[in-house]
Motif scaffolding. Structure first.
Motif, PDB file in Angstrom:
ATOM      1  N   ASP A   1       1.425   5.300  -1.560  1.00  0.00           N
ATOM      2  CA  ASP A   1       0.706   6.439  -2.130  1.00  0.00           C
ATOM      3  C   ASP A   1       1.370   7.020  -3.368  1.00  0.00           C
ATOM      4  OD1 ASP A   1      -1.293   6.316  -0.215  1.00  0.00           O
ATOM      5  OD2 ASP A   1      -0.262   7.700   1.147  1.00  0.00           O
TER       6      ASP A   1
ATOM      7  N   GLY B   1       2.669  14.029  -7.907  1.00  0.00           N
ATOM      8  CA  GLY B   1       2.962  14.530  -6.583  1.00  0.00           C
ATOM      9  C   GLY B   1       3.928  15.684  -6.579  1.00  0.00           C
TER      10      GLY B   1
ATOM     11  N   ASP C   1       0.861  -1.184   0.000  1.00  0.00           N
ATOM     12  CA  ASP C   1       0.000   0.000   0.000  1.00  0.00           C
ATOM     13  C   ASP C   1       0.897   1.233   0.000  1.00  0.00           C
ATOM     14  OD1 ASP C   1      -2.079   1.778   0.167  1.00  0.00           O
ATOM     15  OD2 ASP C   1      -2.482   1.431   2.297  1.00  0.00           O
TER      16      ASP C   1
END
Length: 247
Positions: free
Chosen positions: A159, A239, A157
């Protein structure tokens, strides 16, 4: 799922052209003297011009100081810096802010314990590259042709986007993607006939095998005028803000 394919360690016009013609999204250039793929600044200038506008240019460095990075950036004009050494999170932040370029941090992986530093790096880097941990007495941290246990990354997991590397080749890239569900693959020794000698046929075979699993990412290398358009046109910049102030 779209996929980024990076061919790393390119050092000649012919092999760079083979990678570009086969549809590589990212081209990697190594600036680390112990590597058989090490590139001079003069050659970087030449190959950088050849790749410009055709694929993303990534400069791979290992614990490089600012002066070295300045020379590399001036010669290659890279779209991204790949930090493949023991750079700290603070050093990543400094490089990212000083040079105004997206940064990909390579992490050496052998067991799940090697994922412990991941949150710190993921808070600063634009992309993570998971590579096989080099043997204890190796003279370089990557490009050694050995895979790691991809199941370490199962159900990861994260981001930010990540890629896998280490021992990839045409015959195993599909399995690596199936297990890790990575958004990109990075190959170097797996498309070589000898250390540092890229093979155009192996480059084409690898990209075909990767594309059989997932289609190419939409990649537009034109200069973006806003952060949003930059992220859409350059997937590895997700990002990233214009001021490079991610923290």
């Amino acid at each position: 799922m779209s996929l980024l394919v990076k061919i790393c360690g390119l050092s000649t016009r012919a092999t760079l052209d083979a990678a570009l013609a086969a549809g590589a999204d990212m081209t990697g250039f190594v600036f680390f003297p112990p590597s058989p793929r090490h590139l001079s600044l003069e050659k970087a200038l030449e190959l950088g011009k050849q790749a410009k506008g055709r694929a993303g240019k990534v400069a791979l460095v290992v614990d490089a100081d600012d002066a070295t990075l300045e020379n590399i950036v001036d010669a290659l004009q890279p779209d991204m810096l790949q930090l493949h050494g023991k750079e700290t999170v603070a050093r990543l932040r400094d490089i990212r802010q000083k040079f105004g370029l997206p940064v990909m941090k390579a992490l050496a992986i052998e067991t799940k314990a090697d994922l412990a530093p991941l949150p710190g790096y993921a808070a600063v880097a634009d992309r993570i590259l998971f590579d096989a941990r080099a043997p204890k007495h190796a003279t370089r941290p990557g490009g050694l042709g050995a895979p790691f246990d991809w199941h370490v990354l199962e159900n990861l997991d994260l981001d930010i986007p990540f890629m896998v590397s280490g021992g990839l080749r045409a015959g195993n890239v599909a399995e690596a993607l199936r297990v890790t569900r990575a958004g990109g693959v990075d190959v170097s020794s797996g498309v070589e006939s000898a250390p540092g000698v890229k093979d155009p046929d192996m480059i084409r075979a690898f990209i075909r095998a990767a594309r059989a699993v997932a289609p190419a990412s939409t990649l537009d290398l034109s200069r973006a005028s806003t952060a949003v358009s930059a992220q859409e046109s350059k997937p590895w910049m997700a990002g990233t803000s214009p001021a490079m102030t991610k923290d």
